[in-house]
Motif scaffolding. Structure first.
Motif, short mmCIF file in Angstrom:
data_model
loop_
_atom_site.label_atom_id
_atom_site.label_comp_id
_atom_site.label_asym_id
_atom_site.label_seq_id
_atom_site.Cartn_x
_atom_site.Cartn_y
_atom_site.Cartn_z
N PHE A 1 0.83 -1.20 0.00
CA PHE A 1 0.00 0.00 0.00
C PHE A 1 0.87 1.26 0.00
CE2 PHE A 1 -2.88 3.25 1.44
CZ PHE A 1 -4.11 2.87 0.91
N LYS A 2 1.87 1.28 0.87
CA LYS A 2 2.77 2.44 0.96
C LYS A 2 3.50 2.67 -0.36
CE LYS A 2 5.75 5.30 3.19
NZ LYS A 2 5.52 6.41 3.99
N LYS A 3 3.95 1.60 -0.97
CA LYS A 3 4.69 1.70 -2.23
C LYS A 3 3.79 2.23 -3.35
CE LYS A 3 7.37 -1.16 -5.43
NZ LYS A 3 7.81 -2.51 -5.73
N ARG A 4 2.55 1.79 -3.38
CA ARG A 4 1.63 2.17 -4.46
C ARG A 4 0.96 3.52 -4.25
NH1 ARG A 4 0.41 -2.01 -7.81
NH2 ARG A 4 -0.12 -0.28 -9.18
N VAL A 5 0.65 3.85 -2.99
CA VAL A 5 -0.12 5.05 -2.71
C VAL A 5 0.78 6.20 -2.21
CG1 VAL A 5 -2.05 5.96 -1.33
CG2 VAL A 5 -2.14 3.64 -2.22
N GLY A 6 1.91 5.84 -1.63
CA GLY A 6 2.79 6.88 -1.10
C GLY A 6 2.48 7.23 0.34
N GLN A 7 1.53 6.54 0.92
CA GLN A 7 1.14 6.74 2.31
C GLN A 7 0.83 5.38 2.92
OE1 GLN A 7 -2.40 9.12 1.43
NE2 GLN A 7 -1.45 10.83 2.49
N THR A 8 0.92 5.30 4.23
CA THR A 8 0.49 4.08 4.89
C THR A 8 -1.04 4.05 4.86
OG1 THR A 8 0.29 5.07 7.08
CG2 THR A 8 2.47 4.18 6.48
N PRO A 9 -1.64 2.89 5.05
CA PRO A 9 -3.10 2.82 5.08
C PRO A 9 -3.71 3.74 6.16
CG PRO A 9 -2.20 0.62 4.85
CD PRO A 9 -1.04 1.54 5.10
N LEU A 10 -3.05 3.82 7.30
CA LEU A 10 -3.56 4.67 8.37
C LEU A 10 -3.49 6.15 7.98
CD1 LEU A 10 -4.86 4.51 11.12
CD2 LEU A 10 -2.59 4.56 12.15
N GLU A 11 -2.39 6.56 7.37
CA GLU A 11 -2.28 7.94 6.89
C GLU A 11 -3.36 8.23 5.85
OE1 GLU A 11 2.58 8.58 7.33
OE2 GLU A 11 1.75 7.79 5.46
#
Length: 151
Positions: free
Chosen positions: A135-145
């Motif tokens: 998720f972080k790699k694809r979105v640039g944020q953690t799921p919580l962020e």
């Protein structure tokens, strides 16, 4: 129709005309690109096979799927299926499936109160840590962020 609108707007020369015309030009260019890029995919049979594969992927988003099995069940070879699927969608089948999972994860993160861990397990990621990394790699944020940003 868009061309006529552009001519009309250009003649009126009102406030923000340039921005509006830019949008029309982009729309026209996008339509041309879409039509030319998909001209080779006019085969009704190919379209039906790819669309059926997409439905199978959506219906099984909570499971692990085997792309080769999907191809076989649809009566095609894996190499043909992979090539045509990529040409049709712009993604290899496994990448498309990952994109579906990412889209669904985003929906669950913003629209439910499920924990991030529950979402990762519900979408059948191999581990919670892998989901966080993916998720972080694809979105640039953690799921919580991402969840907090949506609030």
């Amino acid at each position: 129709d868009l061309y006529s609108t552009a001519i009309k707007v250009a003649k009126e020369d009102k406030k923000s005309t340039q921005q509006f015309l830019s949008g029309i030009v982009l729309n026209i260019l996008g339509s041309v690109l879409y039509l030319s890029g998909n001209k080779a995919l006019d085969s009704k049979e190919t379209t039906q096979i790819i669309e059926r594969a997409k439905v199978i992927m959506i219906e099984n988003i909570h499971k692990e799927i085997d792309i080769r099995e999907i191809a076989s069940n649809l009566g095609t070879s894996y190499s043909w299926f992979r090539k045509e699927f990529k040409e049709y969608t712009g993604f290899a089948p496994s990448q498309y499936f990952q994109e579906l999972k990412l889209k669904r994860a985003k929906e669950l993160i913003t629209e439910t109160n499920l924990s991030i861990k529950e979402i990762s397990f519900q979408l059948n990621f191999s581990s919670y840590e892998y989901f966080l990394s993916f998720f972080k790699k694809r979105v640039g944020q953690t799921p919580l962020e991402y969840r907090n940003m949506g609030k």
